[in-house]
Design a protein around this motif. Structure first.
Motif: not given
Length: 193
Positions: A53, A178, A183-184
């Motif tokens: 994350t 995100l 991003e995750n």
């Protein structure tokens, strides 16, 4: 120390819940029939999972046994350090480790939200591991052999990789975009089916 503890909890919960959502995977058979399609869900998987994350990253090894709607997942670090046990049956999912203690919820999604604050379609992993979309709204792309290589579904992009002529993926990369181009990312490598 607190950040390391948070990272461990997030990794364990995310890993555990990705797998605990997979309560309905059917081990593929060479010649499916009506009788085989009605058999209970029974499988064992082993591999490695990584979570990244914007705030943290980490990885764990997993062993996952599925018996109909009941499952048992063990996550651990190198040489079995930091063992986490996840068990589930319809209506109850538990996670237990030395770092978190016992956490119980009625669904994998609820447990993930409680433990990490993440909202994710955990139960979709059931279909994704089988190289199938989970809903009719998914968008898919296929490779030259007709296998699904990309799934876009519920805010996640899933990339599937295969060994040689295999029909089930050995690697899945799940990405959730995100804000601010971040991003995750969850990477799942299946070493044994």
């Amino acid at each position: 120390m607190f950040k390391t503890s948070q990272l461990s909890i997030a990794l364990c919960c995310t890993s555990a819940l990705l797998f605990s959502g997979c309560q309905h995977i059917i081990k593929p058979q060479s010649a499916p029939s009506t009788a085989q399609a009605e058999q209970p869900n029974e499988f064992d998987l082993q591999g490695k999972i990584g979570v990244r994350t914007p705030q943290q990253s980490g990885s764990a090894f997993f062993t996952w046994s599925q018996h109909q709607d009941d499952f048992d997942i063990e996550l651990s670090g190198i040489l079995g350090v930091g063992k986490t046990q996840i068990e589930g049956k319809p209506g109850e999912v538990t996670l237990n480790s030395a770092k978190t203690g016992l956490i119980t919820a009625s669904s994998p999604e609820e447990l993930l939200k409680r433990a990490t604050g993440w909202d994710a379609p955990i139960t979709h992993i059931v279909s994704w591991v089988q190289a199938k979309p989970a809903t009719l709204l998914a968008k898919t792309m296929q490779d030259d052999q007709g296998r699904i290589k990309d799934i876009q579904e519920d805010g996640w992009n899933v990339n599937l990789s295969y060994n040689a002529q295999q029909t089930l993926p050995n690697k899945l990369i799940l990405k959730q975009s995100l804000a601010d181009n971040q991003e995750n990312r969850i990477t799942m490598i299946i070493q044994n089916r």
